[in-house]
Design a protein around this motif. Structure first.
Motif, PDB file in Angstrom:
ATOM      1  N   LEU A  17      -4.835   4.039   1.504  1.00 32.99           N
ATOM      2  CA  LEU A  17      -6.171   4.580   1.749  1.00 32.99           C
ATOM      3  C   LEU A  17      -6.911   4.865   0.448  1.00 32.99           C
ATOM      4  N   ILE A  18      -6.214   5.418  -0.523  1.00 34.03           N
ATOM      5  CA  ILE A  18      -6.826   5.666  -1.827  1.00 34.03           C
ATOM      6  C   ILE A  18      -7.263   4.358  -2.468  1.00 34.03           C
ATOM      7  N   LEU A  19      -6.431   3.335  -2.394  1.00 40.30           N
ATOM      8  CA  LEU A  19      -6.753   2.018  -2.941  1.00 40.30           C
ATOM      9  C   LEU A  19      -7.988   1.427  -2.258  1.00 40.30           C
ATOM     10  N   VAL A  20      -8.074   1.554  -0.951  1.00 43.31           N
ATOM     11  CA  VAL A  20      -9.229   1.036  -0.203  1.00 43.31           C
ATOM     12  C   VAL A  20     -10.501   1.792  -0.593  1.00 43.31           C
ATOM     13  N   VAL A  21     -10.427   3.112  -0.696  1.00 42.23           N
ATOM     14  CA  VAL A  21     -11.600   3.913  -1.061  1.00 42.23           C
ATOM     15  C   VAL A  21     -12.084   3.550  -2.466  1.00 42.23           C
ATOM     16  N   VAL A  22     -11.177   3.416  -3.415  1.00 44.72           N
ATOM     17  CA  VAL A  22     -11.555   3.049  -4.781  1.00 44.72           C
ATOM     18  C   VAL A  22     -12.183   1.657  -4.799  1.00 44.72           C
ATOM     19  N   MET A  45       9.572   9.605   6.347  1.00 44.42           N
ATOM     20  CA  MET A  45       8.698  10.326   5.447  1.00 44.42           C
ATOM     21  C   MET A  45       8.024   9.423   4.432  1.00 44.42           C
ATOM     22  N   ARG A  46       8.577   8.243   4.170  1.00 41.02           N
ATOM     23  CA  ARG A  46       7.957   7.339   3.206  1.00 41.02           C
ATOM     24  C   ARG A  46       6.675   6.708   3.753  1.00 41.02           C
ATOM     25  N   THR A  47       6.608   6.507   5.006  1.00 43.55           N
ATOM     26  CA  THR A  47       5.449   5.854   5.600  1.00 43.55           C
ATOM     27  C   THR A  47       4.151   6.598   5.315  1.00 43.55           C
ATOM     28  N   PRO A  48       4.056   7.903   5.463  1.00 41.96           N
ATOM     29  CA  PRO A  48       2.799   8.590   5.167  1.00 41.96           C
ATOM     30  C   PRO A  48       2.377   8.442   3.706  1.00 41.96           C
ATOM     31  N   LYS A  49       3.320   8.434   2.757  1.00 40.12           N
ATOM     32  CA  LYS A  49       2.965   8.269   1.350  1.00 40.12           C
ATOM     33  C   LYS A  49       2.366   6.895   1.099  1.00 40.12           C
ATOM     34  N   ILE A  50       2.904   5.874   1.716  1.00 42.48           N
ATOM     35  CA  ILE A  50       2.376   4.513   1.560  1.00 42.48           C
ATOM     36  C   ILE A  50       0.989   4.416   2.170  1.00 42.48           C
ATOM     37  N   ILE A  51       0.808   5.019   3.329  1.00 42.43           N
ATOM     38  CA  ILE A  51      -0.499   4.987   3.987  1.00 42.43           C
ATOM     39  C   ILE A  51      -1.547   5.716   3.141  1.00 42.43           C
TER      40      ILE A  51
END
Length: 146
Positions: free
Chosen positions: A11-16, A1-7
């Protein structure tokens, strides 16, 4: 379950990051850390219709050019300063009759505060010298021709 939170976080970091990069490429003037001031030099020499005031100005970026100003004419430009250094000296050479004067029409360290909230820096050139105003109502003599 931790993997989706990291992804999702990545993704948010890349978009910003992409948004910041794209914005700086499309609108670089809004990303700069500088301030602009309106500088104006007015020929207020009385009855000099046959003898213009000749003005030639330079900026940190190069030559602003020159003009021959008749009574009431003006020469204006936008001075841009870097907020970190306040290094923006705009120098003008004035010639009228046998008089010649070189002065700093805009000096970042001197004028960034005195040009007021309107960011307006005006000079009135008269027979006895050079007068400064930030509102073109109240004038203070700063320099003489000599």
């Amino acid at each position: 379950m931790r993997t989706p939170k990291i992804i999702i976080l990545l993704l948010i970091l890349v978009v910003v990051s992409l948004t910041i990069i794209f914005t700086s490429m499309v609108q670089p003037q809004t990303m700069s850390l500088g301030v602009e001031y309106d500088v104006r030099v007015i020929n207020n020499l009385r009855d000099n219709s046959s003898l213009p005031l000749v003005i030639w100005c330079t900026s940190p970026q190069g030559d602003l050019g020159g003009r021959a100003l008749q009574e009431g004419d003006d020469f204006e430009w936008t001075a841009k300063i870097d907020l970190w250094s306040l290094m923006a000296d705009y120098t003008c050479t004035m010639k009228w009759d046998s008089r010649r004067k070189r002065f700093e029409a805009f000096k970042g360290s001197r004028d960034s505060n005195r040009c007021g909230t309107t960011k307006k820096c005006s000079w009135s050139v008269r027979e006895d010298g050079f007068y400064f105003s930030s509102d073109e109502v109240y004038w203070t003599k700063d320099f003489s021709w000599l």
